[in-house]
Design an enzyme around this catalytic site. Sequence first.
Site, short mmCIF file in Angstrom:
data_model
loop_
_atom_site.label_atom_id
_atom_site.label_comp_id
_atom_site.label_asym_id
_atom_site.label_seq_id
_atom_site.Cartn_x
_atom_site.Cartn_y
_atom_site.Cartn_z
N HIS A 168 37.88 10.50 49.89
CA HIS A 168 39.21 9.98 49.55
C HIS A 168 39.10 8.50 49.26
O HIS A 168 38.32 7.81 49.91
CB HIS A 168 40.20 10.22 50.70
CG HIS A 168 41.61 10.15 50.28
ND1 HIS A 168 42.28 8.96 50.15
CD2 HIS A 168 42.48 11.12 49.92
CE1 HIS A 168 43.51 9.21 49.74
NE2 HIS A 168 43.66 10.51 49.59
N ASP A 200 43.12 18.72 50.52
CA ASP A 200 42.92 19.90 49.67
C ASP A 200 41.90 20.88 50.24
O ASP A 200 41.74 21.97 49.71
CB ASP A 200 42.45 19.45 48.28
CG ASP A 200 43.52 18.67 47.56
OD1 ASP A 200 44.67 19.15 47.55
OD2 ASP A 200 43.24 17.59 47.03
#
Length: 429
Positions: A306, A363
């Site tokens: 991320h 996700d």
Amino acid sequence: MSDDAILILDGQQYQFPVHEGTEGERAIDIQDLRARTGHITLDPGYGNTGSCQSAITFIDGEQGILRYRGIPIEQFEQAPNFVEVAWLLIFGHLPSPEEYRLFSAQLTANANLDESMKHHFEGFPRSAPPMAILSAMINALSCFHPEYFELEGEDHFRAAAAGLISKIRTIAAYAYRHSVGQPYIYPDPSLRYVPNFLHMLFSQPYAEHECAPEVRDAINLILLLHADHEQNCSTSTVRMVGSSQANLFASCAAGVCALWGPLHGGANVAVLDMLEQIHKGRISPEDYVRLAKDRDSKVRLMGFGHRVYKNFDPRARMLGKVAERLLPILGVKDPLLDIARKLEEIALEDPYFVDRKLYPNVDFYSGIIMRAIGIPTNMFTVMFSIGRLPGWIAHWWEQSQTQGNKIARPRQIYVGPEATDHVPKDERA
Ligand code: CMC
């Protein structure tokens, strides 16, 4: 000691103010840098650029903290309510019982699409990606609601926001029904936000879909965990489009396009594709992780890493727990969950991922949960869009209410040819 930052450039000294946020994060205010020094900053990917000041969401990526309007994300886990969170993000405080009742009533009243909008779905091929339909239809929706092109005051804005939050569900469900050649199912005003969506998605004219409370809660949680994430790619897109004073619907339609990409919202589909590829190809998780570390392979461990989190994404932790709990309740034994767990276990111990601070992101588990519920893979990013919509709306509104707001217009360092003459066509080699 001065709070200003000092820049020395070509022997000259310049002072720039430093701003500090509520949680102590600091930024050098360079708004007049170019005017004073003739220089701009270069920051591809905007990793060091604060594009605005915002009071909506706080993330501490180093510690894995996410808060909506100050409330830690974990506190929404016990009684997940997406509508409540939507209100919180958009209006800045938890709704009172009366505010909640009125907003819910607005959502219910707005669930239907104009009947002629249905024809738009027919114009798309069956195989059209639902994200393409979603973006096009949000834009089309604005044509049916010209009363929301210009918003005058908070009540007017609230009506537009409720319309959009309600109708995005119906558009998403109709996009799916079109793709599988099934009749559109009208919204049922007796149902709450999530059960109504699942009803439009899964009911048949001859058989009502029944939504188990565990499924309702899981979808509520998935939606609310996606509801905002400060200046991510799609939200920044919504802000950028909105900065030109484009209307709310057009700005959010652009957000859907930005979310579609596999490095952003499209990652939840990419995770499932990856897990299926590993499963069907009988690839061992160890081999796949090896591949993901090899630069020449162009393979990434999807659902990992991320831009902001350099620690566990708290949303991934929460969704991992939901997957663990929900699949047995639904009687689903999914080999992909076992593969995901194994990948996570290997990666979290591997120096490549540890050194780069790559952890599971939101996700990584959301797709496994949605698949267990029966939501088709090509609808995963659409689900993300439904969840992210309140965040987009909140940012669009915050920006439009900010005094002195300017059109977003970055600069560049030009590296093309120097001035050269045009050559007429018949004189070119
Ligand atoms: N698998 C393998 N290596 C990775 C991964 C990964 N998933 N993510 C980053 N790296 C490596 C990358 O190769 C680079 O290595 P090196 O320093 O040797 O060049 C280093 O880690 C830094 O990566 P980056 O691409 O410079 O980092 P970024 O902040 O620009 O990208 C990211 C963040 C999310 C795009 C990236 O981690 C990624 O592609 N992850 C997989 C896709 C994904 O899961 N996206 C969903 C993000 S969360 C939800 C959302 O935003 O919508």
